[in-house]
Design an enzyme around this catalytic site. Sequence first.
Site, PDB file in Angstrom:
ATOM      1  N   LYS A 112      -0.963   5.051   4.693  1.00 38.35           N
ATOM      2  CA  LYS A 112      -1.939   4.147   5.332  1.00 38.35           C
ATOM      3  C   LYS A 112      -1.660   4.002   6.827  1.00 38.35           C
ATOM      4  O   LYS A 112      -0.512   3.807   7.232  1.00 38.35           O
ATOM      5  CB  LYS A 112      -1.898   2.778   4.637  1.00 38.35           C
ATOM      6  CG  LYS A 112      -2.943   1.810   5.148  1.00 38.35           C
ATOM      7  CD  LYS A 112      -3.118   0.633   4.211  1.00 38.35           C
ATOM      8  CE  LYS A 112      -4.092  -0.396   4.760  1.00 38.35           C
ATOM      9  NZ  LYS A 112      -5.408   0.176   5.088  1.00 38.35           N
ATOM     10  N   HIS A 116       0.833  -1.212   0.000  1.00 33.37           N
ATOM     11  CA  HIS A 116       0.000   0.000   0.000  1.00 33.37           C
ATOM     12  C   HIS A 116       0.865   1.259   0.000  1.00 33.37           C
ATOM     13  O   HIS A 116       2.044   1.224   0.330  1.00 33.37           O
ATOM     14  CB  HIS A 116      -0.898   0.029   1.239  1.00 33.37           C
ATOM     15  CG  HIS A 116      -2.124  -0.828   1.113  1.00 33.37           C
ATOM     16  ND1 HIS A 116      -2.099  -2.181   1.340  1.00 33.37           N
ATOM     17  CD2 HIS A 116      -3.402  -0.528   0.767  1.00 33.37           C
ATOM     18  CE1 HIS A 116      -3.319  -2.682   1.152  1.00 33.37           C
ATOM     19  NE2 HIS A 116      -4.119  -1.702   0.794  1.00 33.37           N
TER      20      HIS A 116
HETATM   21  N1  LIG Z   1     -12.937  -0.932   2.024  1.00 31.67           N
HETATM   22  C1  LIG Z   1     -12.245  -0.406   1.021  1.00 31.67           C
HETATM   23  O1  LIG Z   1     -12.452  -0.766  -0.169  1.00 31.67           O
HETATM   24  C2  LIG Z   1     -11.235   0.625   1.315  1.00 31.67           C
HETATM   25  C3  LIG Z   1     -10.995   0.995   2.600  1.00 31.67           C
HETATM   26  N2  LIG Z   1     -10.126   1.997   2.907  1.00 31.67           N
HETATM   27  C4  LIG Z   1     -10.049   2.359   4.302  1.00 31.67           C
HETATM   28  O2  LIG Z   1     -10.751   3.593   4.478  1.00 31.67           O
HETATM   29  C5  LIG Z   1     -10.178   4.345   5.534  1.00 31.67           C
HETATM   30  C6  LIG Z   1      -9.825   5.733   5.039  1.00 31.67           C
HETATM   31  O3  LIG Z   1      -8.815   5.647   4.055  1.00 31.67           O
HETATM   32  P1  LIG Z   1      -8.290   6.970   3.294  1.00 31.67           P
HETATM   33  O4  LIG Z   1      -9.395   7.665   2.627  1.00 31.67           O
HETATM   34  O5  LIG Z   1      -7.119   6.528   2.504  1.00 31.67           O
HETATM   35  O6  LIG Z   1      -7.791   7.837   4.545  1.00 31.67           O
HETATM   36  P2  LIG Z   1      -7.607   9.422   4.637  1.00 31.67           P
HETATM   37  O7  LIG Z   1      -6.750   9.667   5.832  1.00 31.67           O
HETATM   38  O8  LIG Z   1      -7.190   9.987   3.320  1.00 31.67           O
HETATM   39  O9  LIG Z   1      -9.093   9.951   4.926  1.00 31.67           O
HETATM   40  C7  LIG Z   1      -9.776   9.790   6.123  1.00 31.67           C
HETATM   41  C8  LIG Z   1     -10.591  11.058   6.340  1.00 31.67           C
HETATM   42  O10 LIG Z   1     -11.437  10.844   7.454  1.00 31.67           O
HETATM   43  C9  LIG Z   1     -11.422  12.023   8.235  1.00 31.67           C
HETATM   44  N3  LIG Z   1     -11.844  11.678   9.587  1.00 31.67           N
HETATM   45  C10 LIG Z   1     -11.123  11.164  10.610  1.00 31.67           C
HETATM   46  N4  LIG Z   1     -11.891  11.022  11.702  1.00 31.67           N
HETATM   47  C11 LIG Z   1     -13.134  11.438  11.346  1.00 31.67           C
HETATM   48  C12 LIG Z   1     -14.375  11.517  12.030  1.00 31.67           C
HETATM   49  N5  LIG Z   1     -14.489  11.166  13.324  1.00 31.67           N
HETATM   50  N6  LIG Z   1     -15.460  11.974  11.373  1.00 31.67           N
HETATM   51  C13 LIG Z   1     -15.374  12.364  10.084  1.00 31.67           C
HETATM   52  N7  LIG Z   1     -14.218  12.309   9.364  1.00 31.67           N
HETATM   53  C14 LIG Z   1     -13.119  11.846  10.011  1.00 31.67           C
HETATM   54  C15 LIG Z   1     -10.001  12.538   8.128  1.00 31.67           C
HETATM   55  O11 LIG Z   1      -9.900  13.917   8.487  1.00 31.67           O
HETATM   56  C16 LIG Z   1      -9.720  12.297   6.653  1.00 31.67           C
HETATM   57  O12 LIG Z   1     -10.120  13.394   5.849  1.00 31.67           O
HETATM   58  C17 LIG Z   1      -8.988   3.510   6.027  1.00 31.67           C
HETATM   59  O13 LIG Z   1      -9.399   2.722   7.121  1.00 31.67           O
HETATM   60  C18 LIG Z   1      -8.663   2.640   4.833  1.00 31.67           C
HETATM   61  O14 LIG Z   1      -8.021   1.442   5.174  1.00 31.67           O
HETATM   62  C19 LIG Z   1      -9.430   2.635   1.934  1.00 31.67           C
HETATM   63  C20 LIG Z   1      -9.584   2.293   0.626  1.00 31.67           C
HETATM   64  C21 LIG Z   1     -10.507   1.274   0.197  1.00 31.67           C
HETATM   65  O1  LIG Z   2      -5.943   2.195   3.150  1.00 37.83           O
HETATM   66  C1  LIG Z   2      -6.139   1.831   1.962  1.00 37.83           C
HETATM   67  O2  LIG Z   2      -5.708   2.459   1.008  1.00 37.83           O
HETATM   68  C2  LIG Z   2      -6.914   0.604   1.741  1.00 37.83           C
HETATM   69  N1  LIG Z   2      -7.484   0.031   2.760  1.00 37.83           N
HETATM   70  C3  LIG Z   2      -8.262  -1.146   2.730  1.00 37.83           C
HETATM   71  C4  LIG Z   2      -7.558  -2.250   3.506  1.00 37.83           C
HETATM   72  O3  LIG Z   2      -6.950  -1.973   4.546  1.00 37.83           O
HETATM   73  O4  LIG Z   2      -7.644  -3.407   3.080  1.00 37.83           O
HETATM   74  C5  LIG Z   2      -8.684  -1.559   1.338  1.00 37.83           C
HETATM   75  C6  LIG Z   2      -7.647  -1.324   0.300  1.00 37.83           C
HETATM   76  O5  LIG Z   2      -6.631  -2.246   0.472  1.00 37.83           O
HETATM   77  C7  LIG Z   2      -7.111   0.107   0.361  1.00 37.83           C
END
Ligand SMILES: NC(=O)C1=CN([C@@H]2O[C@H](COP(=O)(O)OP(=O)(O)OC[C@H]3O[C@@H](n4cnc5c(N)ncnc54)[C@H](O)[C@@H]3O)[C@@H](O)[C@H]2O)C=CC1
Ligand SMILES: O=C(O)C1=N[C@H](C(=O)O)C[C@H](O)C1
Length: 248
Positions: free
Chosen positions: A138, A134
Amino acid sequence: MTAGIRVGVLGARGRMGQEVVNAVNGADDMDLVAELDAGDDLSALKQAQVVVDFTHPDAVMDNLEFLTANGIHAVVGTTGFSGERLEKLRSWLAADPSLGVLIAPNFALGAVLAMRFAQQAARFYNSAEVIELHHNRKADAPSGTAAHTARLIGEARAEAGLSPGEDATTSEVDGARGALVDDVRVHSVRLPGLVAHEEILFGGEGETLTIRHDSLHRTSFMPGVLLGVRSVLTRPGLTVGLENILDL
Ligand SMILES: NC(=O)C1=CN([C@@H]2O[C@H](COP(=O)(O)OP(=O)(O)OC[C@H]3O[C@@H](n4cnc5c(N)ncnc54)[C@H](O)[C@@H]3O)[C@@H](O)[C@H]2O)C=CC1
Ligand SMILES: O=C(O)C1=N[C@H](C(=O)O)C[C@H](O)C1
Protein backbone atom coordinates in the site's frame (compact mmCIF):
# COMPACT_ATOMS: atom_id res chain seq x y z
CA MET A 1 -31.51 -7.58 -25.55
CA THR A 2 -30.92 -4.15 -23.94
CA ALA A 3 -27.44 -2.69 -24.05
CA GLY A 4 -25.55 -2.67 -20.75
CA ILE A 5 -23.88 0.28 -19.05
CA ARG A 6 -20.63 0.93 -20.94
CA VAL A 7 -17.87 0.77 -18.32
CA GLY A 8 -14.17 1.62 -18.53
CA VAL A 9 -11.56 0.71 -15.92
CA LEU A 10 -8.51 2.80 -15.04
CA GLY A 11 -5.77 0.92 -13.20
CA ALA A 12 -6.98 -2.29 -14.85
CA ARG A 13 -3.74 -4.20 -14.24
CA GLY A 14 -3.62 -3.37 -10.51
CA ARG A 15 -4.85 -5.46 -7.57
CA MET A 16 -8.23 -3.72 -7.47
CA GLY A 17 -8.47 -3.03 -11.20
CA GLN A 18 -8.24 -6.73 -12.04
CA GLU A 19 -11.10 -7.49 -9.65
CA VAL A 20 -13.18 -4.70 -11.15
CA VAL A 21 -12.60 -6.07 -14.67
CA ASN A 22 -13.80 -9.51 -13.48
CA ALA A 23 -16.80 -8.04 -11.67
CA VAL A 24 -17.90 -5.90 -14.64
CA ASN A 25 -17.47 -8.86 -17.01
CA GLY A 26 -19.68 -10.89 -14.65
CA ALA A 27 -22.44 -8.25 -14.45
CA ASP A 28 -25.36 -8.87 -16.84
CA ASP A 29 -26.21 -5.17 -17.06
CA MET A 30 -22.69 -3.90 -17.91
CA ASP A 31 -20.34 -4.01 -20.89
CA LEU A 32 -16.61 -3.53 -20.36
CA VAL A 33 -15.44 -1.18 -23.13
CA ALA A 34 -11.95 -0.13 -21.97
CA GLU A 35 -9.23 -1.51 -19.67
CA LEU A 36 -6.46 1.05 -19.21
CA ASP A 37 -3.37 1.26 -17.07
CA ALA A 38 -0.44 3.67 -16.64
CA GLY A 39 0.80 5.12 -19.92
CA ASP A 40 -2.30 4.20 -21.96
CA ASP A 41 -4.09 6.82 -24.06
CA LEU A 42 -7.16 8.06 -22.15
CA SER A 43 -9.08 8.71 -25.37
CA ALA A 44 -10.13 5.01 -25.36
CA LEU A 45 -12.37 5.96 -22.41
CA LYS A 46 -14.56 8.21 -24.57
CA GLN A 47 -16.81 5.25 -25.45
CA ALA A 48 -17.55 4.62 -21.74
CA GLN A 49 -20.55 6.01 -19.83
CA VAL A 50 -18.89 5.30 -16.46
CA VAL A 51 -15.21 4.89 -15.63
CA VAL A 52 -14.01 3.17 -12.46
CA ASP A 53 -10.69 4.50 -11.13
CA PHE A 54 -8.43 2.46 -8.86
CA THR A 55 -5.04 3.97 -9.67
CA HIS A 56 -2.81 6.07 -7.42
CA PRO A 57 -3.30 9.25 -5.37
CA ASP A 58 -0.79 11.01 -7.68
CA ALA A 59 -2.72 10.05 -10.84
CA VAL A 60 -6.39 10.31 -9.93
CA MET A 61 -6.87 14.09 -10.30
CA ASP A 62 -5.53 14.13 -13.89
CA ASN A 63 -7.84 11.21 -14.68
CA LEU A 64 -10.84 13.04 -13.20
CA GLU A 65 -10.02 16.21 -15.09
CA PHE A 66 -10.13 14.20 -18.34
CA LEU A 67 -13.35 12.36 -17.41
CA THR A 68 -15.28 15.45 -16.33
CA ALA A 69 -14.09 17.38 -19.40
CA ASN A 70 -15.41 14.57 -21.61
CA GLY A 71 -18.79 14.07 -19.95
CA ILE A 72 -17.94 10.65 -18.48
CA HIS A 73 -19.33 9.65 -15.05
CA ALA A 74 -16.78 8.33 -12.54
CA VAL A 75 -16.68 5.88 -9.65
CA VAL A 76 -13.48 6.39 -7.70
CA GLY A 77 -11.88 4.12 -5.11
CA THR A 78 -8.44 5.68 -5.27
CA THR A 79 -7.45 7.37 -2.02
CA GLY A 80 -5.79 10.71 -1.29
CA PHE A 81 -8.69 13.17 -1.43
CA SER A 82 -8.12 16.36 0.57
CA GLY A 83 -10.75 19.10 0.96
CA GLU A 84 -8.83 21.10 -1.63
CA ARG A 85 -9.02 18.26 -4.17
CA LEU A 86 -12.75 17.86 -3.60
CA GLU A 87 -13.27 21.58 -4.18
CA LYS A 88 -11.37 21.42 -7.47
CA LEU A 89 -13.48 18.46 -8.54
CA ARG A 90 -16.70 20.32 -7.66
CA SER A 91 -15.55 23.22 -9.84
CA TRP A 92 -15.00 20.85 -12.81
CA LEU A 93 -18.43 19.27 -12.23
CA ALA A 94 -20.13 22.66 -12.14
CA ALA A 95 -19.55 22.95 -15.89
CA ASP A 96 -21.80 19.91 -16.55
CA PRO A 97 -24.74 19.64 -14.09
CA SER A 98 -25.79 16.22 -15.46
CA LEU A 99 -22.49 14.56 -14.60
CA GLY A 100 -21.93 12.39 -11.50
CA VAL A 101 -18.79 11.40 -9.61
CA LEU A 102 -18.83 8.98 -6.66
CA ILE A 103 -15.76 8.80 -4.44
CA ALA A 104 -15.75 6.15 -1.73
CA PRO A 105 -12.84 5.63 0.64
CA ASN A 106 -14.08 2.07 1.06
CA PHE A 107 -16.56 0.06 -1.05
CA ALA A 108 -16.92 -2.88 1.38
CA LEU A 109 -20.35 -2.96 3.05
CA GLY A 110 -18.90 -3.88 6.46
CA ALA A 111 -16.37 -1.05 6.36
CA VAL A 112 -19.12 1.46 5.56
CA LEU A 113 -21.19 0.10 8.45
CA ALA A 114 -18.17 0.19 10.79
CA MET A 115 -17.64 3.88 9.97
CA ARG A 116 -21.31 4.62 10.60
CA PHE A 117 -21.27 2.74 13.94
CA ALA A 118 -18.12 4.64 14.96
CA GLN A 119 -19.81 7.93 14.07
CA GLN A 120 -22.78 6.95 16.26
CA ALA A 121 -20.55 5.89 19.18
CA ALA A 122 -18.29 8.96 19.07
CA ARG A 123 -20.57 11.30 21.00
CA PHE A 124 -20.52 8.95 24.00
CA TYR A 125 -16.70 8.70 24.36
CA ASN A 126 -14.02 11.37 24.66
CA SER A 127 -11.31 8.86 23.85
CA ALA A 128 -11.07 7.07 20.51
CA GLU A 129 -8.20 5.65 18.49
CA VAL A 130 -8.12 4.01 15.06
CA ILE A 131 -5.82 1.17 14.01
CA GLU A 132 -5.73 0.30 10.32
CA LEU A 133 -3.88 -2.77 9.07
CA HIS A 134 -3.02 -3.35 5.39
CA HIS A 135 -0.82 -5.32 3.00
CA ASN A 136 2.72 -3.95 2.65
CA ARG A 137 2.27 -2.91 -1.03
CA LYS A 138 0.00 0.00 0.00
CA ALA A 139 1.29 3.45 -1.02
CA ASP A 140 -0.51 5.71 1.45
CA ALA A 141 -0.69 5.91 5.24
CA PRO A 142 -2.97 6.31 7.00
CA SER A 143 -5.53 4.55 4.81
CA GLY A 144 -8.29 6.63 3.23
CA THR A 145 -10.79 4.69 5.30
CA ALA A 146 -9.00 5.44 8.58
CA ALA A 147 -8.68 9.13 7.72
CA HIS A 148 -12.41 9.26 6.86
CA THR A 149 -13.29 7.42 10.09
CA ALA A 150 -11.22 9.85 12.15
CA ARG A 151 -12.91 12.77 10.41
CA LEU A 152 -16.38 11.37 11.21
CA ILE A 153 -15.41 10.85 14.86
CA GLY A 154 -13.98 14.37 15.05
CA GLU A 155 -17.19 15.88 13.59
CA ALA A 156 -19.45 13.85 15.91
CA ARG A 157 -17.36 14.88 18.93
CA ALA A 158 -17.51 18.53 17.94
CA GLU A 159 -21.30 18.36 17.46
CA ALA A 160 -21.63 16.83 20.94
CA GLY A 161 -19.32 19.47 22.45
CA LEU A 162 -16.76 16.84 23.50
CA SER A 163 -13.03 17.45 23.53
CA PRO A 164 -10.45 14.68 23.02
CA GLY A 165 -9.89 12.49 26.08
CA GLU A 166 -6.96 12.78 28.48
CA ASP A 167 -3.57 11.43 27.39
CA ALA A 168 -0.79 11.68 29.96
CA THR A 169 2.04 10.95 27.51
CA THR A 170 4.90 13.38 28.08
CA SER A 171 7.77 11.37 26.63
CA GLU A 172 7.41 9.74 23.23
CA VAL A 173 9.48 8.04 20.56
CA ASP A 174 8.45 9.87 17.38
CA GLY A 175 5.30 8.28 15.95
CA ALA A 176 4.66 5.92 18.87
CA ARG A 177 1.25 7.53 19.51
CA GLY A 178 0.33 7.47 15.82
CA ALA A 179 -0.74 10.35 13.57
CA LEU A 180 -3.34 12.93 14.59
CA VAL A 181 -6.26 13.21 12.16
CA ASP A 182 -8.94 15.61 13.39
CA ASP A 183 -7.60 15.09 16.93
CA VAL A 184 -8.02 11.31 16.65
CA ARG A 185 -4.93 9.07 16.91
CA VAL A 186 -4.54 6.84 13.86
CA HIS A 187 -2.04 3.95 13.77
CA SER A 188 -1.00 2.18 10.55
CA VAL A 189 0.26 -1.41 10.36
CA ARG A 190 1.75 -2.82 7.12
CA LEU A 191 2.31 -6.58 6.79
CA PRO A 192 2.36 -9.08 3.93
CA GLY A 193 -0.59 -11.44 4.26
CA LEU A 194 -3.03 -8.71 5.27
CA VAL A 195 -5.65 -7.27 2.88
CA ALA A 196 -7.56 -4.36 4.53
CA HIS A 197 -8.59 -4.18 8.18
CA GLU A 198 -9.67 -1.50 10.63
CA GLU A 199 -10.29 -1.32 14.36
CA ILE A 200 -11.94 1.64 16.02
CA LEU A 201 -11.42 1.67 19.78
CA PHE A 202 -13.40 3.76 22.24
CA GLY A 203 -12.55 4.03 25.95
CA GLY A 204 -14.78 5.20 28.78
CA GLU A 205 -15.30 4.77 32.51
CA GLY A 206 -14.42 1.11 33.21
CA GLU A 207 -15.19 -0.05 29.66
CA THR A 208 -13.98 -0.14 26.08
CA LEU A 209 -15.84 -0.60 22.82
CA THR A 210 -14.09 -2.07 19.77
CA ILE A 211 -15.55 -1.99 16.26
CA ARG A 212 -13.60 -4.10 13.77
CA HIS A 213 -13.92 -4.78 10.07
CA ASP A 214 -11.86 -7.18 7.94
CA SER A 215 -11.72 -7.35 4.16
CA LEU A 216 -10.28 -10.83 3.66
CA HIS A 217 -10.39 -10.66 -0.15
CA ARG A 218 -10.71 -7.84 -2.68
CA THR A 219 -14.00 -9.34 -3.90
CA SER A 220 -15.43 -7.72 -0.74
CA PHE A 221 -15.29 -4.34 -2.53
CA MET A 222 -17.04 -5.44 -5.72
CA PRO A 223 -20.76 -5.30 -4.78
CA GLY A 224 -20.18 -1.69 -3.68
CA VAL A 225 -18.30 -0.81 -6.86
CA LEU A 226 -21.05 -2.28 -9.10
CA LEU A 227 -23.72 -0.49 -7.05
CA GLY A 228 -21.73 2.71 -7.54
CA VAL A 229 -21.59 2.22 -11.31
CA ARG A 230 -25.36 1.68 -11.47
CA SER A 231 -26.10 4.64 -9.19
CA VAL A 232 -23.75 7.32 -10.48
CA LEU A 233 -25.65 7.66 -13.77
CA THR A 234 -28.61 9.15 -11.91
CA ARG A 235 -26.69 11.02 -9.15
CA PRO A 236 -25.43 14.28 -10.62
CA GLY A 237 -22.71 16.17 -8.77
CA LEU A 238 -20.18 14.87 -6.28
CA THR A 239 -21.06 12.11 -3.82
CA VAL A 240 -18.48 11.22 -1.17
CA GLY A 241 -19.05 7.90 0.60
CA LEU A 242 -21.05 4.80 -0.28
CA GLU A 243 -23.23 5.41 2.80
CA ASN A 244 -25.14 8.02 0.76
CA ILE A 245 -26.14 5.40 -1.80
CA LEU A 246 -26.92 2.71 0.79
CA ASP A 247 -29.18 5.26 2.47
CA LEU A 248 -27.61 4.65 5.90
N1 LIG B 1 -12.13 2.54 -2.01
C1 LIG B 1 -11.86 1.25 -1.81
O1 LIG B 1 -12.75 0.45 -1.43
C2 LIG B 1 -10.49 0.77 -2.07
C3 LIG B 1 -9.52 1.64 -2.45
N2 LIG B 1 -8.27 1.22 -2.77
C4 LIG B 1 -7.37 2.24 -3.27
O2 LIG B 1 -7.25 2.06 -4.68
C5 LIG B 1 -5.96 2.48 -5.12
C6 LIG B 1 -5.31 1.36 -5.90
O3 LIG B 1 -5.06 0.26 -5.04
P1 LIG B 1 -4.43 -1.11 -5.62
O4 LIG B 1 -5.26 -1.66 -6.70
O5 LIG B 1 -4.14 -1.94 -4.42
O6 LIG B 1 -3.06 -0.56 -6.23
P2 LIG B 1 -2.15 -1.21 -7.37
O7 LIG B 1 -0.83 -0.54 -7.27
O8 LIG B 1 -2.22 -2.70 -7.31
O9 LIG B 1 -2.88 -0.76 -8.73
C7 LIG B 1 -2.89 0.53 -9.23
C8 LIG B 1 -2.81 0.41 -10.75
O10 LIG B 1 -3.00 1.70 -11.30
C9 LIG B 1 -2.08 1.86 -12.35
N3 LIG B 1 -1.90 3.28 -12.59
C10 LIG B 1 -1.10 4.17 -11.95
N4 LIG B 1 -1.21 5.39 -12.51
C11 LIG B 1 -2.12 5.27 -13.51
C12 LIG B 1 -2.68 6.18 -14.44
N5 LIG B 1 -2.30 7.47 -14.48
N6 LIG B 1 -3.60 5.73 -15.32
C13 LIG B 1 -3.98 4.44 -15.33
N7 LIG B 1 -3.49 3.51 -14.46
C14 LIG B 1 -2.57 3.94 -13.56
C15 LIG B 1 -0.83 1.13 -11.88
O11 LIG B 1 0.05 0.82 -12.97
C16 LIG B 1 -1.44 -0.11 -11.25
O12 LIG B 1 -1.63 -1.15 -12.20
C17 LIG B 1 -5.22 2.91 -3.85
O13 LIG B 1 -5.36 4.31 -3.69
C18 LIG B 1 -5.95 2.17 -2.76
O14 LIG B 1 -5.86 2.79 -1.50
C19 LIG B 1 -7.93 -0.09 -2.67
C20 LIG B 1 -8.83 -1.01 -2.25
C21 LIG B 1 -10.19 -0.68 -1.93
O1 LIG C 1 -4.94 0.13 -0.47
C1 LIG C 1 -5.82 -0.67 -0.08
O2 LIG C 1 -5.67 -1.88 -0.13
C2 LIG C 1 -7.07 -0.11 0.46
N1 LIG C 1 -7.27 1.17 0.37
C3 LIG C 1 -8.40 1.88 0.83
C4 LIG C 1 -8.01 2.81 1.96
O3 LIG C 1 -6.92 3.41 1.92
O4 LIG C 1 -8.80 2.97 2.89
C5 LIG C 1 -9.58 0.99 1.16
C6 LIG C 1 -9.19 -0.30 1.79
O5 LIG C 1 -8.77 -0.06 3.08
C7 LIG C 1 -8.11 -1.02 0.98
